[in-house]
Design a protein around this motif. Structure first.
Motif, PDB file in Angstrom:
ATOM      1  N   LYS A   1       5.079   3.872  -4.946  1.00  0.00           N
ATOM      2  CA  LYS A   1       4.633   2.671  -4.226  1.00  0.00           C
ATOM      3  C   LYS A   1       4.508   2.970  -2.732  1.00  0.00           C
ATOM      4  N   ILE A   2       5.453   3.705  -2.198  1.00  0.00           N
ATOM      5  CA  ILE A   2       5.417   4.049  -0.775  1.00  0.00           C
ATOM      6  C   ILE A   2       4.146   4.831  -0.444  1.00  0.00           C
ATOM      7  N   VAL A   3       3.881   5.882  -1.237  1.00  0.00           N
ATOM      8  CA  VAL A   3       2.699   6.714  -0.987  1.00  0.00           C
ATOM      9  C   VAL A   3       1.412   5.907  -1.184  1.00  0.00           C
ATOM     10  N   THR A   4       1.370   5.118  -2.244  1.00  0.00           N
ATOM     11  CA  THR A   4       0.177   4.321  -2.535  1.00  0.00           C
ATOM     12  C   THR A   4      -0.082   3.295  -1.432  1.00  0.00           C
ATOM     13  N   ASP A   5       0.954   2.601  -0.995  1.00  0.00           N
ATOM     14  CA  ASP A   5       0.792   1.608   0.070  1.00  0.00           C
ATOM     15  C   ASP A   5       0.333   2.248   1.380  1.00  0.00           C
ATOM     16  N   LEU A   6       0.924   3.398   1.721  1.00  0.00           N
ATOM     17  CA  LEU A   6       0.523   4.087   2.950  1.00  0.00           C
ATOM     18  C   LEU A   6      -0.917   4.577   2.862  1.00  0.00           C
ATOM     19  N   GLN A   7      -1.293   5.120   1.702  1.00  0.00           N
ATOM     20  CA  GLN A   7      -2.657   5.614   1.529  1.00  0.00           C
ATOM     21  C   GLN A   7      -3.665   4.467   1.614  1.00  0.00           C
ATOM     22  N   THR A   8      -3.333   3.339   1.018  1.00  0.00           N
ATOM     23  CA  THR A   8      -4.213   2.173   1.066  1.00  0.00           C
ATOM     24  C   THR A   8      -4.340   1.649   2.504  1.00  0.00           C
ATOM     25  N   HIS A   9      -3.236   1.625   3.206  1.00  0.00           N
ATOM     26  CA  HIS A   9      -3.214   1.094   4.572  1.00  0.00           C
ATOM     27  C   HIS A   9      -3.931   2.026   5.559  1.00  0.00           C
ATOM     28  N   TYR A  10      -3.625   3.329   5.509  1.00  0.00           N
ATOM     29  CA  TYR A  10      -4.149   4.277   6.492  1.00  0.00           C
ATOM     30  C   TYR A  10      -5.341   5.096   6.005  1.00  0.00           C
TER      31      TYR A  10
ATOM     32  N   LEU B   1       7.762   6.432   8.105  1.00  0.00           N
ATOM     33  CA  LEU B   1       6.457   5.841   8.420  1.00  0.00           C
ATOM     34  C   LEU B   1       6.278   4.535   7.650  1.00  0.00           C
ATOM     35  N   TYR B   2       6.694   4.520   6.404  1.00  0.00           N
ATOM     36  CA  TYR B   2       6.592   3.294   5.586  1.00  0.00           C
ATOM     37  C   TYR B   2       7.392   2.157   6.234  1.00  0.00           C
ATOM     38  N   LEU B   3       8.608   2.447   6.639  1.00  0.00           N
ATOM     39  CA  LEU B   3       9.439   1.417   7.272  1.00  0.00           C
ATOM     40  C   LEU B   3       8.830   0.967   8.597  1.00  0.00           C
TER      41      LEU B   3
ATOM     42  N   LYS C   1      -6.160   9.551   8.081  1.00  0.00           N
ATOM     43  CA  LYS C   1      -5.208   9.055   9.090  1.00  0.00           C
ATOM     44  C   LYS C   1      -3.783   9.413   8.698  1.00  0.00           C
ATOM     45  N   LEU C   2      -3.463   9.283   7.412  1.00  0.00           N
ATOM     46  CA  LEU C   2      -2.119   9.623   6.927  1.00  0.00           C
ATOM     47  C   LEU C   2      -1.827  11.099   7.192  1.00  0.00           C
TER      48      LEU C   2
END
Length: 74
Positions: free
Chosen positions: A17-26, A66-68, A30-31
């Protein structure tokens, strides 16, 4: 055990979930510039990222931080 986790903002959140959320966001580009690890710059899949991050605690820590910073600002 629950007492130890009550102050952990990542408790109950999977690495996927952390990786997926970061990838979707950035996005991968950018990630990859924010966290300079190969799995974000070359083999850009959640699966390859999870495999790498599970083996490298230092990289996982950077991703969790980064997620936090991104999603859990106070």
């Amino acid at each position: 055990m629950a007492e130890q986790q009550k102050n952990n903002p990542l408790h109950g959140i999977t690495l996927e979930k952390i990786v997926t959320d970061l990838q979707t966001h950035y996005g991968w580009e950018k990630l990859g510039s924010l966290i300079r690890i190969d799995c974000f710059n070359n083999n850009q899949t959640v699966k390859s990222s999870l495999k790498f991050l599970r083996r490298m605690p230092w990289a996982r820590k950077k991703v969790e931080e980064l997620y936090l910073d991104t999603f859990h600002k106070s």
